[in-house]
Every structure is written in structure tokens, then in C-alpha cells.
Design a protein around this motif. Sequence first.
Motif, short mmCIF file in Angstrom:
data_model
loop_
_atom_site.label_atom_id
_atom_site.label_comp_id
_atom_site.label_asym_id
_atom_site.label_seq_id
_atom_site.Cartn_x
_atom_site.Cartn_y
_atom_site.Cartn_z
N LYS A 196 5.42 -0.58 -12.60
CA LYS A 196 4.96 0.56 -11.32
C LYS A 196 5.51 -0.06 -10.29
O LYS A 196 6.18 -1.07 -10.01
N CYS A 197 5.14 0.71 -9.42
CA CYS A 197 5.98 0.80 -7.50
C CYS A 197 5.26 0.10 -7.33
O CYS A 197 3.68 0.77 -7.06
N ASP B 212 6.43 6.81 -8.63
CA ASP B 212 5.43 6.01 -8.94
C ASP B 212 5.78 4.60 -9.71
O ASP B 212 4.96 3.73 -10.25
N THR C 198 0.89 -1.23 -0.39
CA THR C 198 -0.02 0.01 -0.56
C THR C 198 0.74 1.41 0.00
O THR C 198 2.43 1.21 0.39
N SER C 199 0.74 2.35 -0.55
CA SER C 199 1.34 3.68 -0.52
C SER C 199 2.11 4.17 1.01
O SER C 199 2.96 4.73 1.24
N ARG D 92 2.31 1.53 -5.48
CA ARG D 92 1.18 2.35 -6.03
C ARG D 92 0.85 1.72 -6.82
O ARG D 92 0.88 2.77 -7.37
N THR D 93 -0.49 0.70 -6.45
CA THR D 93 -0.62 0.27 -8.21
C THR D 93 -2.49 0.09 -7.17
O THR D 93 -2.28 1.03 -6.27
N GLN E 193 5.30 3.06 1.44
CA GLN E 193 5.85 3.12 0.22
C GLN E 193 7.41 3.96 0.64
O GLN E 193 7.68 5.08 1.84
#
Length: 409
Positions: free
Chosen positions: A272-273, A220, A210-211, A276-277, A214
Motif C-alpha cells: 500500500k501507499c 493507492d 496522511t492522504s 493511503r492506509t 500523497q
Amino acid sequence: MKVAILGLGARGMMHSKIARSAGHTIEAVCDVQKERLVIAQNQLGVKKENCFLKADDFFAAGKLADIIVISTLDETHYDYTLRALTLGYDILLEKPIALKQNEIEEIAETAKRLNRKIGVCHVLRYTPFYQKIKELIDSGVIGKVMNINQTENVGYYHYAHSFVRGNWHNSEETCPMILAKCCHDLDLILWLTGKHCVKLSSFGSLDYFTSANQPNGAADRCKDCKARDNCVFNAYQIYTDRPTWVKQPDGEDYTVENAIKQLDKNENFYGKCVFRTDNNVVDHQMVNLVLEDNVLAHLTMQAFSGEVYRRTQVCGTLGEINGVMEENRITLHLFGKEPQTFEIECDDGLSQHSGGDKLLFLDFLDCVEKDDKECKAEIDCAVESHLLAFAAEKSRLQNGETIVLRKEK
Ligand SMILES: NC(=O)c1ccc[n+]([C@@H]2O[C@H](COP(=O)([O-])OP(=O)(O)OC[C@H]3O[C@@H](n4cnc5c(N)ncnc54)[C@H](O)[C@@H]3O)[C@@H](O)[C@H]2O)c1
């Protein structure tokens, strides 16, 4: 026998090779990618006129083979299976059967009504590893089975690929992770014990991908990320090690160079990271099951393992069985005796699942040829595992509420 393949991707290609190695013919292929049809002609000997880019054209051509393998992605299974049944095909269907409970039940009922066979690719039942465990349980050496513990270790890189960035990352678009990944495990629990499930409960969530997690300095996309050299989910590392996992357009080779080219594109989801999806499927979940005769079973499915492996423990009143499928070694420990180890032979050179794929395919064809033979992966047995997955997801979403599936005796 003549075999038609609908979806000549990784699984479709493997089934085709198994079919040909056993002397069967690939008669027709349908795939939305032109390149796959070129492969069908050049490598599988399929006539050009029997290669179809559109499923509508393929079905309009009528019944072209004795059986059909449906190995397109999950969301097409319901529609294509019903159409194939209507044309009179017996079907080897990739799991999951379909994405919704009512669709699965409709497929099973339609097959029964039309007297057609559907084998569901619950290939683990066929692996020499699980065959041996079943043989030990059925021999009675460990007494009455009391508990089964099954762990599905998805592997951090495999989880990131399939369940964060890739096909099964969002349950709104496909299905809950417990169905996508664990209908096999739930099926094994039912098959190994020979019991139905009375009730279950489940907990699980998406916590790590989850963000909020990160890393500082991350972007991103891995392309722009300052933290990527210290990140185990760095797409440029994961796919340099596994270039064939990045989808390529028609005609491109699956090389490291081409994989990197795809990752560099802003629209490519493998670049993608992972923090961050728009993923929403769980990264860890457990299911507790009460089976008939008070046999208890527990399933853990989780992303956080260095490798991809399934661990099984079966505990009986007289002894226990332990093993990791990928190691192909089983330990039988009868209480008060020295543990005994069985090394399992299974390398058939074609299967992707410890020897299970080839044995399932050949068993299904045999059952179609001999009308009275029951296939171990017949749809009726497979349906229950899928219904358990839906029940587990319902319980998880209701904070672990117990879901009762049948009356206790
Ligand atoms: N039994 C198992 O253990 C197991 C393991 C992996 C995957 N699967 C299942 O097998 C199926 C295929 O998975 P895969 O890994 O081979 O995927 P894949 O992406 O490698 O292959 C799918 C193929 O279907 C084609 N396709 C997509 N949409 C189509 C359409 N509408 N009509 C015709 N062709 C179409 C694609 O071009 C591709 O070639 C999935 O349902 C997956 O869940 C099962």
C-alpha cells in the motif's frame, strides 16, 4: 530445562536458538502456521506430537515444559498468559504484557497469587550498553542525576513497515505507538534512575503519513504508482532490500521474487501507499516526565530518521553520559576533565538487541531454577513502564494535560 514456545516467529525462533545454545531443550511448539511447525521439528528437534497448530490443543495437552515463551502477537498475550499461568508455567513474555491497563494488572496479580514468575522481554536492560550506563550512574561519578533525554529514532523504513503498513499501524486493532515502541524506553528511564514517575505530559500526532501528503500522480498501491521512483517509501524498493519482512504463505521462501509477488496482490498491505492506509498511530511524540526527587526525563519517539537507533543522554551534577545504543560506544564527560570513551563488546551472534536478548533469556531461566533470585525483567518492574505509556497516551489525547501518577513527597 524444557522450554515450550508459543509463536515461533522471529522472536520465538531467536529465543529457541538461545535456549538450545545454552543446552536447554525445545520440548513443545505451538504456531498457527504449519511451516513453522516443520521448522520446529527439523531445526529444533521437537517431536511431531508436541507440535500444535491450535493454542486450544496446546493448552489442553497440559504443562509440557518447565517454562513457556509467549512470543505470539500482542493481542494474544493476555489470554495466553492467563492460560499458561493456570497450567503452572513460569513465563517469558514478549512485550507488551497486554494491550489494556486492566489486563496488565490482572496478569501481574494472577502471577503473584499463583506464585509464578513472569519475565517481560524488556531486553534493553540487559544490553551491555545500558548495563554500563547503569553502572556509571550507580557508581556516583556523575553525581546526582538531574535529567535523562531518551530518543527513539524509529527509522523511516521501519516506521513505514511496522506502523503505517504493518502490525502496529492502527491503535484500535493493537495499541498506541508509545506502548508498542516505547515501553522499553520508559522502562529504561525508570530503571536507570531507580525512581518512580510522579507526573507526566505528552504531545504528539500523526502528521506526515496522511492522504494530504500523497505526492501528485500517486496511486493507492505502489504497483500502480507513477511517483514511486522518487518515493523513499516505495514498497518495491524497501522490500527488495528486506525481502524477509514480507510475510509469505506456508512453504514459500522469503526471496525478493516472492516478496514482489506478494506486493503485487491487491490485498497485501505491504504494497500500500504509505499516504493511503488506515493507519492512525502517531509519527512523532514526546513525553515529559517528572520523577521522584525532581529528576526530569524526556522521551522523543519519531519516524523521521535515516536509521533505527536509540540515543541516551544522562546529565548529573558532576558530569554527563552520552551514547547511541547501536554504536555501542559511551562517552563519559566529567566536568572539567577530558571526555572518556567506552567501547562496548556485545556481539553474541544470536540476540536482536545489542546482546540483550540472550542475557535476558539466561537470567530468566536462572531465576526460575533458583527460586530466591529476582529477575531484572520481573513483571512487577515492567508494569510501571506500561502504565506510563497509557498515561502518556491519555495526556496526548487531552492536548498535553498533566497526568499525576503519585503524590510528590
Ligand atoms: N522484546 C522486544 O524488543 C520485541 C521486539 C520485536 C517484537 N516483540 C514482540 O514479540 C512478539 C512477536 O513478534 P515477532 O516479531 O516474533 O512476530 P512474528 O509475526 O514474526 O511471529 C509471531 C508468530 O506467532 C504465530 N502466531 C500468530 N497468532 C498465533 C496464535 N493465535 N497462536 C499461535 N501462534 C500464533 C505466527 O504464525 C508467527 O509465527 C510481539 O508481541 C511483538 O510485539 C518484542
